[in-house]
Design an enzyme around this catalytic site. Structure first.
Site, PDB file in Angstrom:
ATOM      1  N   ASP A 121     -14.204  74.685  33.957  1.00 10.15           N
ATOM      2  CA  ASP A 121     -13.500  74.268  35.158  1.00 10.15           C
ATOM      3  C   ASP A 121     -12.698  75.483  35.618  1.00 10.15           C
ATOM      4  O   ASP A 121     -12.433  76.410  34.844  1.00 10.15           O
ATOM      5  CB  ASP A 121     -12.595  73.047  34.909  1.00 10.15           C
ATOM      6  CG  ASP A 121     -12.223  72.357  36.220  1.00 10.15           C
ATOM      7  OD1 ASP A 121     -12.405  72.968  37.299  1.00 10.15           O
ATOM      8  OD2 ASP A 121     -11.730  71.202  36.187  1.00 10.15           O
TER       9      ASP A 121
HETATM   10  C1  BGC Z   1     -11.474  70.809  39.637  1.00  9.73           C
HETATM   11  C2  BGC Z   1     -12.990  70.804  39.618  1.00  9.73           C
HETATM   12  C3  BGC Z   1     -13.513  71.662  40.739  1.00  9.73           C
HETATM   13  C4  BGC Z   1     -12.929  73.065  40.614  1.00  9.73           C
HETATM   14  C5  BGC Z   1     -13.387  74.001  41.705  1.00  9.73           C
HETATM   15  C6  BGC Z   1     -10.902  72.217  39.689  1.00  9.73           C
HETATM   16  O1  BGC Z   1      -9.521  72.207  39.890  1.00  9.73           O
HETATM   17  O2  BGC Z   1     -10.992  70.135  38.500  1.00  9.73           O
HETATM   18  O3  BGC Z   1     -13.486  69.502  39.732  1.00  9.73           O
HETATM   19  O4  BGC Z   1     -14.917  71.693  40.723  1.00  9.73           O
HETATM   20  O5  BGC Z   1     -11.512  72.977  40.689  1.00  9.73           O
HETATM   21  O6  BGC Z   1     -12.868  73.634  42.922  1.00  9.73           O
END
Ligand code: BGC
Length: 806
Positions: free
Chosen positions: A224
């Site tokens: 993530d």
């Molecule tokens: C979120 C993810 C997301 C990523 C990119 C993170 O803060 O938890 O679900 O894909 O950001 O935007």
């Protein structure tokens, strides 16, 4: 021809290999021209594909929220949604969509509830598998997320979830397992949180052990965004790609660890091989052409999913569908400006939105009069300045030199990830939203300011605000939870005034960006003088009393449902409960339309004629709503999650970690598994516009220990309809260690009036397995099979014995 990945690998030196495992930018890996590899680009889903630019200038087809998709109980429809997203991804140069989100609805307080599918692992897994198959058929990759136990947002970067092996296997890992086995996803995203003491970007046992070795997952594991913390821990724990770039724990740092003998070169080769495989699968090599896909009408599909997802919770005296009423009053701020999607990284920007007001106006039957009034406005931020404003954005460096200017459609800057036109957060000092405003009416105009930083607002040469708007506590939560300062000024109709909002970037946001992930978001809102809240409420009640039907649209706001924080309450924000109660008292034909992605309390639910849950319905929600209200389409949805009567009666309300630890002490008893006899609306509930008789049920046990279930049913109503046939199991005798009943399979069928139809439901052996002492155990024996309209409305039942005979 399959590409010889080993041959390609041999052409790469260590530094190039480790570079390929790290983001080169916020959304992409580096290109390696020497081996004909282009940059693999990632972008958020799941309701649309945003592309590399986080901005309204680059719109995306915007589908209903994932809760809505799950409410269709239709994996085939999820697959078509996946197909559309693949097309959108291709159009935007994206190779991998960061979706689906298959964490569970453990508690209704979870901030990203709207973005997950269900409280049930089987429904979540099957909808997720349909979605993944659809995306990948289009030659685009996915990252199934967030692996695993990222079911709430509080302290999400650091929380250590303590969960039993059994609950992990039977609930939280289960959707990932179904998707890996059925849809063979090309990517999984490792979550921010820890599970039982180990952070998920370094969780060898769950990533290398369960995901890869046990389930046979052959794709990449991507962190993530900003989740990877330790080079050696991540490499050994099974993380292939650290995002976002360019500052990550991989790249040069990984190369150094290999040179120092801390990470083996073979491990790095395995990681790179998987990245090359991803590139090959998603057609990122420059000699590849993406597969041909037939065009999909995005607007039409968004509308179809919305219609199919709407759940008719209540329909007293069958007030719906509306029967050509003489007059309808539409009430609610959300009727004119609906909330079409949840907040956070799932945000996309639609090209246009059909509001309930637009939808009803366009579809109004001849002879029906429609009136609209706001009633109550729950929003705590004003809409961005647009009407009668002429605005530009101007970017300056610390010396005051102008670095760039942009035309603006509205008073809002949303620069997330990369900054536009090559601007750099290191040199950028301030951004102005500036221009003119010509009021249409005289009186006290309200301006709203949002943004974390130093804000200065001048209107008509008067400084209305000058001060810091800095966060306290968790910066990410502060970023997501937008707060507004309001100022009023007396202005004259027709007299043009200058307006300027200056935003200065605070140091902690520069630090947060870590040189890669900018978060430059601020805005100028505006509201013209209008009636005060009491007068608005009175007017709604007056019009409700004069109209044959009152349709009240109520729901949540951006401050309630978003990423980065959990909810504190399930109450509708503002004075919306009061509005519904008063309108219902004035008009017996009050239809409440719920515009929310997740459960809300409905204290007036027995006092209104009908309640239609429309979720966050995407860009075409208003058109879908008109079709459903006027009976051109059936509201086809069934609840994918229990709606508790009040928060206090919900089985799980603890989302607040203590000393960094969140205990899942309810174990396997979440949602309907916890038995909630007094829920407002039960799992699986949804009325539709026709009625069904369940005439016959047959269960044939399979040698593997599951069953083939046949349900014969008849549409006993006078219009065509769709039924979701749900099959639940209960052990005989009951077993206190297991839920009283659980969903074992489902199928959707369609039939015309009077027609008979047969539903075939496959029950996997896993439906009667439990995780004990480190292994799955098949609990053969007697079970009651119930073919049901919902989890509490069994229509036919019989007892059958299941056992493994092979
Ligand atoms: C979120 C993810 C997301 C990523 C990119 C993170 O803060 O938890 O679900 O894909 O950001 O935007």
């Amino acid at each position: 021809m399959t590409r010889d990945l080993d041959a390609l690998l041999n052409e790469l030196d260590l530094d190039t290999k480790t570079r390929l495992l790290a983001g080169a930018a916020v959304w992409s890996l580096p290109a390696v021209p020497g081996i004909g590899l282009g940059a693999v680009v990632f972008s958020d889903g799941p309701v649309g594909v945003r592309g590399e630019h986080w901005s309204a200038e680059d719109p995306s087809v915007t589908l209903p929220s994932p809760t809505a998709l799950a409410a269709t109980w239709d994996p085939a429809l999820a697959r078509r949604v996946g197909g559309l997203l693949a097309l959108e991804a291709r159009r935007k140069g994206v190779h991998v969509v960061l979706a689906p989100t298959v964490n569970l609805h453990r508690s209704p307080l979870g901030g990203r509830h709207f973005e997950c599918y269900s409280e049930d692992p089987l429904l979540t897994g099957l909808i997720g598998a349909g979605f993944v198959i659809g995306v990948q058929e289009g030659g685009v990759g996915v990252t199934v997320k967030h692996f695993v136990a990222n079911d709430s947002e509080t302290e999400r970067f650091t929380v250590d979830v303590h969960v039993s092996e059994r609950a992990l296997r039977e609930l939280y890992l289960a959707p990932f397992e179904t998707i890996v086995r059925q849809a063979r996803p090309w990517g999984v995203m490792a979550a921010y949180n820890s599970v039982n003491g180990r952070t998920m970007t370094e969780h060898d046992a769950l990533v290398n052990g369960v995901l890869r070795r046990e389930w046979g997952f052959d794709g990449v594991v991507v962190s993530d965004w900003l989740a990877a913390r330790d080079t050696i821990g991540a490499a050994k724990g099974g993380l292939d790609i650290a995002m976002p770039g360019p500052n990550t724990v991989y790249g040069e740092r990984l190369a150094e660890a290999v040179r120092a003998g801390q990470v083996s070169p073979r491990r790095v080769d395995d990681m790179v091989r998987r990245v090359l495989l991803l590139a090959d699968r998603t057609h990122a090599f420059t000699d590849q052409k993406p597969p041909k896909q037939s065009e999909v009408d995005g607007e039409a599909l968004a509308q179809e999913v919305a219609q199919r997802s709407f759940v008719l919770l209540r329909n007293k005296k069958t007030v719906l569908p509306l029967k050509s009423p003489k007059s309808v009053v539409l009430i609610g701020a959300l009727a004119a400006e609906p909330k079409i999607l949840g907040g956070g990284s799932a945000t996309v920007f639609p090209d246009h939105v059909v509001s309930p007001l637009d939808g009803l106006r366009a579809a109004l039957p001849h002879g029906t009069e429609l009136r609209y009034t706001v009633g109550a406005d729950p929003r705590t931020t004003l809409p961005p300045a647009t009407d009668n404003f002429r605005l530009r954005a101007m970017v300056h460096d610390a010396g005051g030199s102008e670095l760039a200017t942009f035309a603006l459609r509205e008073g809002k800057i949303d620069w997330i990830g990369d900054l536009p036109r090559g601007l750099d957060l290191a040199t950028l000092e301030s951004v102005d939203i500036a221009g003119t405003f010509t009021p249409a009416v005289s009186g006290r105009h309200t301006f709203g300011l949002t943004g974390l930083g130093h804000l200065t607002l001048t209107v008509d040469r008067q400084t209305l605000f000058d001060g810091p708007s800095t966060p306290s506590g968790d910066l990410f939560a502060a970023i997501m939870k937008v707060r507004e300062h309001r100022r009023e000024i007396e202005l004259e109709a027709g007299r043009t005034v200058d307006v300027r909002l200056t935003y200065r970037v605070p140091e902690d946001l520069r630090a947060f960006a870590q040189g890669s992930f900018a978060w430059l978001v601020f805005g100028l809102g505006h509201q013209a003088p209008g009636p005060d809240p009491d007068a608005a409420m009175k007017e709604a009640v007056r019009l409700a009393g004069l109209s044959e039907v009152a349709v009240v649209v109520v729901g949540t706001t951006a401050e309630v449902e978003s990423e980065g924080f959990d909810r504190a309450s399930l109450r509708l924000p503002g004075r919306q409960d009061e509005l519904v109660a008063k309108v219902a008292a004035a008009n017996p034909n009050t239809v409440v339309v719920l515009n929310a992605g997740a459960p809300v309390e409905l204290p007036w639910r027995e006092d209104v004629a009908a309640i239609l849950l429309t979720w966050f319905p995407g860009q075409s929600g208003g058109a879908a709503l008109a079709n459903v209200l006027f009976g051109h389409e059936e509201p086809g949805g069934r609840l994918p999650t229990t709606w508790p009567a009040t928060l206090a009666r919900s089985p799980v309300t603890n989302v607040q970690p203590h000393e960094g630890v969140l205990e899942y002490d309810e174990d396997v008893f979440i949602g309907y598994r916890a038995a909630q006899p007094d829920a407002a609306y039960h799992f699986g509930h949804g009325l539709g516009y026709t009625t069904w008789s369940y005439d016959d049920l047959a269960v044939a046990p399979t040698p593997e220990g599951g069953a083939a279930v046949r349900v014969r049913l008849r549409n006993t109503g006078d219009r065509a309809g769709r039924e979701v046939v749900q099959v639940y199991l209960s052990p005989v005798p009951p077993d206190a260690e297991r839920p009283a009943r659980w969903l074992a399979g489902f199928a959707t069928v369609e039939a015309g009036p009077g027609e008979e139809v047969t539903a075939l439901v496959h029950v996997e052996p896993r439906a009667v397995e439990t995780w004990r002492a480190g292994a799955w155990r098949h609990n053969g024996g007697e079970y009651v099979f119930e073919a049901s309209h919902s989890s509490t409305e069994p229509r036919r039942g019989l007892t059958a014995t299941l056992g493994k005979t092979c």
